[in-house]
Design an enzyme around this catalytic site. Structure first.
Site, PDB file in Angstrom:
ATOM      1  N   ASP B 200       3.310   2.055   5.519  1.00 40.03           N
ATOM      2  CA  ASP B 200       4.485   1.294   5.109  1.00 40.03           C
ATOM      3  C   ASP B 200       3.871   0.126   4.343  1.00 40.03           C
ATOM      4  O   ASP B 200       3.327  -0.801   4.958  1.00 40.03           O
ATOM      5  CB  ASP B 200       5.269   0.808   6.334  1.00 40.03           C
ATOM      6  CG  ASP B 200       6.485  -0.010   5.926  1.00 40.03           C
ATOM      7  OD1 ASP B 200       6.509  -0.499   4.782  1.00 40.03           O
ATOM      8  OD2 ASP B 200       7.393  -0.175   6.753  1.00 40.03           O
ATOM      9  N   HIS B 201       3.923   0.177   3.016  1.00 45.09           N
ATOM     10  CA  HIS B 201       3.107  -0.754   2.231  1.00 45.09           C
ATOM     11  C   HIS B 201       3.456  -2.212   2.484  1.00 45.09           C
ATOM     12  O   HIS B 201       2.685  -3.107   2.169  1.00 45.09           O
ATOM     13  CB  HIS B 201       3.204  -0.438   0.728  1.00 45.09           C
ATOM     14  CG  HIS B 201       4.516  -0.809   0.125  1.00 45.09           C
ATOM     15  ND1 HIS B 201       5.580   0.051   0.090  1.00 45.09           N
ATOM     16  CD2 HIS B 201       4.949  -1.952  -0.443  1.00 45.09           C
ATOM     17  CE1 HIS B 201       6.611  -0.554  -0.482  1.00 45.09           C
ATOM     18  NE2 HIS B 201       6.253  -1.767  -0.816  1.00 45.09           N
ATOM     19  N   HIS B 263      10.927  -1.270   6.750  1.00 42.63           N
ATOM     20  CA  HIS B 263      10.529  -2.642   6.386  1.00 42.63           C
ATOM     21  C   HIS B 263      11.169  -3.696   7.290  1.00 42.63           C
ATOM     22  O   HIS B 263      10.483  -4.575   7.819  1.00 42.63           O
ATOM     23  CB  HIS B 263      10.941  -2.955   4.945  1.00 42.63           C
ATOM     24  CG  HIS B 263      10.262  -2.105   3.908  1.00 42.63           C
ATOM     25  ND1 HIS B 263       9.061  -1.482   4.125  1.00 42.63           N
ATOM     26  CD2 HIS B 263      10.623  -1.806   2.642  1.00 42.63           C
ATOM     27  CE1 HIS B 263       8.721  -0.820   3.027  1.00 42.63           C
ATOM     28  NE2 HIS B 263       9.648  -0.995   2.114  1.00 42.63           N
TER      29      HIS B 263
END
Lengths: 393, 512
Positions: B200-201, B263
């Site tokens: 999950d960048h 996020h």
């Protein structure tokens, strides 16, 4: 005497500058003017109902210089540095202490509006001092320091390492920065630096730009020996060769530091060393496992390389009934790259090109200053290098 | 992972982390993610001398192109997308000298046999020591077949004296609990959990990691970081963009699956977690999972009461008129997909009991901004009287993630007049003002971590599944029309129902 600093990396249209200068002034006046300019600049961008922008200075850096050319060069580097680390820099240009007491000064304050609009401030004070005040450097510098942030002292050229003025200057800083590549008598100064490092309190750091220059070589070696399968060869190194740019003895400091780093990190004990013609040094050591290790370094004429710069490094090792050989050489045909060649046992040798670009002084300073006050690896490498070079004399 | 003594030569090389040599295979090497993010990130790692000697890159994709063409595309993508400019030709040239390409059909076993052969050749040429890292920059639907294909060719699990094997997959990890569990089962069977790196960048962003530094490297905030002092927490992940040619994906996913499940919940875990005993993969991820487990699950009518879903209609964003969601190309005229979601969550643990967490995310909101606002309770007694403190708002700490990374503290100060009047002022700290260094791109950090085998900033299987356990009941209720889909004009902060969600508790959304 107006500052000719060009802020590399800053967008000129977003830099607002205030300047002041005097050919004959007092420290009290300089402190007042610095405070005035700083406050004026801080209020500059703020609207009537806004606060002036907050201080974002993260360090003081004091540079001691002894020539106009060097002063300008250092001024540019410190301005460059401020584009990464908002700071206050003080350049003390030391003229003769035997002349009549006189202080000339210039102040330049820059506020650089970042892309998002917030300004970052850099203040640079340049002092030209002659007379007895030079024997009291602390009284010249301390009133100008921003409180509560670290102070780094950059002594350009050859620092008078055993001079009382030097020790007085050290009292007001957290880190001393030198460049052993610029030492007039590299061998003597290196020994003096090692002695100073040995004597200083643990809170005080010493940094050498030349040490930062050999970092690339350290990284390549560290990376090579990272895989667990290669680790036995690290403890089985039996031969090291280092070539550095120069003629005759030249400046061996970088080669010495690299050798000192290997000795102190791998626990090699120095048995003897000898120096031959053409700058050749051969040192004989014993590894903790009991096997002998030979280190040889020599100068090699090289155009386009700074004197003393490391040109190549070779290692030989044996472990688990296998041998390994590694060499890293700057590639003269491809600037900024090196050729890594290694072979382990019967495997076909592997050759790869690596980026190994030289860093500019501002980048080297950043590298050193972000590390923190004290680099124990440098200090022990410095002491080992001094031992090795002293034995070879 | 092999445990071995620290490399003595690495001591003192600050910020230095070195991985073992490896052949890195990027599936989808010619795709958009590779071109925009992965290849420029690898170039920048090479530039920082962080790629180990012995590193080789193999692009693998459906495109039938020669290796030279792949290298040309890398050159173009680095020039266009590298965060560091100008491009250093010497670095790029040395990087490209270790790059190769193989056309492959992920659905055919023989493709993986050819891949095996090519990896072995590259391994011999580069001295990668049998290590391989596979990066799936492909649609999520292909992850399982790639993992199975690699396993079928003997390229997945480390066996005997073989080198390490790791697989990196991008979010979304499934579309609901069942699909996520199924995907985890395949990946765990073929590679093992230790070798799976779910990206999950957001977690690779410097400022997200700074949340932990802010909380746990300072002694002054943690004592008040609890429900005794904190009134509420707001997490906002807003975008001014629409769906940008992603209708096929987005219309199935919606804001809840696209942002909230990953996020937004990741930010929640970081702001609410207990101090981990160390900054390592087990300790940090254990604490994150504990937070997710503490979030009170939605039951029955609670979804209708505590959530809001919305869809944008025509409006004005950044001075330009934009169409509604249903007018976007590829979106059905009667689409019920939400482009906005807000949730009121309760974290049922000792620290956060009675402190609500409000999460919101949406597309076509007024601006792109991500931030966490921790709002504190008012002082117990108004020493200066009601009139003097009329303009005084509660204290708040805002952790700004993007676009202007920083921290803001709001407190009261006396207005400089003869009388007493207290007004709120902000003390702002901007990372960019104090650290003017270029922060590495999130992908640089995460690729490096994957090469190093450090999963701290990657999502663990139980984390993914626990997050889906929270989201699935909301999805189910929304499918039943509870609460009904609201609309909001593009360029506003969401539907009115979202305001009511928070105003009902005598609070209001912070305007970022």
């Amino acid at each position: 005497m107006a500052s000719s600093v060009i802020l590399r990396g800053l967008a000129p249209e977003r830099v607002r500058t205030l300047e002041w200068q005097s050919e004959d002034t007092t420290m009290a006046e300089i402190v007042t003017e610095l405070s005035r300019l700083s406050a004026k600049l801080a209020h500059g961008e703020a609207g009537d109902d806004q606060h002036p922008h907050p201080r974002n200075c993260v360090m003081n850096i004091v540079a001691l210089v002894d020539g106009h050319h060097i002063a300008r060069h250092v001024g540019t580097i410190l301005a460059d540095l401020s584009t990464h680390h908002p700071s206050r820099s003080i350049i003390l240009h030391q003229h003769s202490p035997d002349l009549e007491q006189k202080i000339a000064a210039s102040i330049r304050c820059d506020a650089h509006a970042l892309v998002h609009g917030e300004p970052v401030q850099h203040e640079q004070v340049t002092l030209h001092v002659q007379g007895a005040a030079l024997e009291h450097i602390r009284s010249l510098v301390e009133p100008l320091l921003t409180p509560d942030v670290r102070t780094h002292l950059w002594w350009t050229g050859t620092p008078p390492l055993s001079d009382p003025a030097m020790h007085q200057a050290l009292e007001l800083c957290d880190t001393l920065v030198v460049d052993s590549a610029a030492f007039e008598r590299p061998f003597d100064s290196l020994l003096a630096l090692a002695k100073l490092a040995d004597e200083l309190s643990v809170e005080m750091g010493i940094c050498d730009l030349h040490w930062a220059r050999v970092r690339t070589w350290r990284e390549v070696l560290a990376q090579f020996f990272e895989p667990p399968s290669r680790r036995p060869f690290l403890h089985g190194i039996n031969g090291v060769g280092i070539d550095y740019a120069g003629e005759g003895r030249g400046n061996r400091v970088a080669a010495g530091l690299l050798a000192g780093w290997l000795c102190s990190t791998l626990g090699w004990r120095l048995k003897s060393a000898a120096a031959g013609k053409g700058g050749v040094v051969a040192a004989y050591l014993e590894a903790p496992a009991g096997h002998p290790v030979e280190i040889a370094f020599r100068s090699v004429p090289a155009t386009g390389q700074a004197e003393g710069e490391v040109l190549s490094l070779r290692l030989e090792a044996a472990a688990n009934r296998q041998t390994a050989a590694l060499s890293v050489e700057l590639d003269p045909e491809h600037e900024g790259t090196a050729i890594l060649t290694y072979g382990i046992g019967e495997d076909r040798p592997v050759k790869q090109r690596l980026p190994i670009a030289a860093s500019e002084e501002a980048d080297l300073l950043i590298q050193l200053l972000v590390q923190g006050r004290r680099d124990p690896v440098f200090l022990r490498s410095l002491l080992a290098a001094a031992d090795l070079l002293r034995s070879a004399k | 992972l092999t445990t071995t003594a620290p490399n003595p030569l690495a001591e003192g090389l600050h910020e230095y982390r070195t991985a073992s040599p490896a052949v890195m295979v990027i599936f989808g090497g010619t795709g958009d993610l590779s071109s925009r993010k992965l290849l420029p990130a690898l170039y920048n790692l090479a530039k920082q001398r962080l790629l180990p000697p012995g590193f080789a890159l193999l692009g693998a994709a459906m495109d039938q192109i020669p290796a030279d063409e792949f290298r040309k595309r890398i050159t173009t993508s680095v020039h266009e997308n590298s965060r560091t400019q100008p491009v250093d030709d010497a670095v790029l040239e040395s990087f490209l000298s270790n790059v190769d390409y193989l056309p492959i059909d992920f659905g055919k076993p023989e493709g993986f046999q050819r891949l095996k052969q090519r990896i072995e050749e590259l391994d011999r040429e580069s001295g990668a020591g049998g290590n391989a890292v596979y990066y799936c920059a492909t649609p999520p639907a292909t992850y399982a077949s790639i993992a199975e294909g690699l396993a079928g060719a003997g390229l997945a699990r480390k066996e005997g004296s073989q080198g390490l094997r790791r697989i990196v997959v991008e979010k979304p990890f499934g579309t609901d609990l069942k699909s996520a569990t199924d995907l985890n089962a395949v990946l765990q069977r073929t590679f093992g959990e230790d070798a799976i790196f779910r990206i999950d960048h957001y977690l690779g962003k410097e400022t997200v990691q700074n949340i932990l530094a802010f909380r746990f490297a300072n002694a002054i905030f943690e004592p008040i970081w609890n429900s005794h002092y904190v009134d509420s927490v707001q997490i906002t992940v807003a975008e001014e963009l629409g769906i940008e040619h992603r209708a096929a994906y987005y219309d199935k996913a919606g804001a809840l699956r696209d942002i909230m499940q990953n996020h937004a919940l990741q930010l929640l875990t970081l702001v609410a977690m207990e101090p981990p005993v160390a900054f390592d993969a087990v300790a940090v991820r254990d604490e994150k999972v504990k937070v997710l487990r503490s979030v009170r699950p939605f039951r029955g009518e609670e979804v209708a009461r505590d959530t809001v879903r919305g869809q944008y209609v025509e409006g004005w964003v950044l001075g330009e008129k934009v169409g509604g969601y249903r007018e976007e190309p590829g979106v059905a005229a009667d689409s019920q997909t939400e482009t906005y979601a807000s949730l009121r969550l309760r974290v049922d643990n000792w620290r956060w009991a009675h402190t609500p967490f409000y999460l919101r995310t949406g597309k076509r909101l007024p601006k792109r901004v991500t931030e966490i606002r921790v709002q504190f309770k008012r002082p117990p007694h108004l020493t200066f009287g009601r009139e003097a403190t009329r303009d005084l708002e509660p204290n708040a700490i805002t952790l700004r993630i993007q676009p202007e990374e920083g921290i803001s503290l709001r407190f009261g100060a006396k207005v400089p007049t003869a009388g007493i009047r207290i007004r709120s002022v902000n003390m702002d700290f901007l990372y960019m003002s104090s650290f003017l260094l270029d922060a590495p791109d999130a992908y640089e950090r995460l690729i490096m971590d994957a090469l190093l085998g450090d999963p701290t900033l990657f999502t663990r299987a139980d984390e993914v599944e626990t997050a889906w356990r929270l989201i699935d009941p909301i999805e189910a209720s929304w499918r039943d029309g509870k609460p009904p889909l609201q609309t909001y004009a593009a360029g506003t902060w969401g539907p009115e129902a979202a305001d009511k969600l928070i105003e009902g508790e005598d609070r209001e959304w912070h305007r970022p």
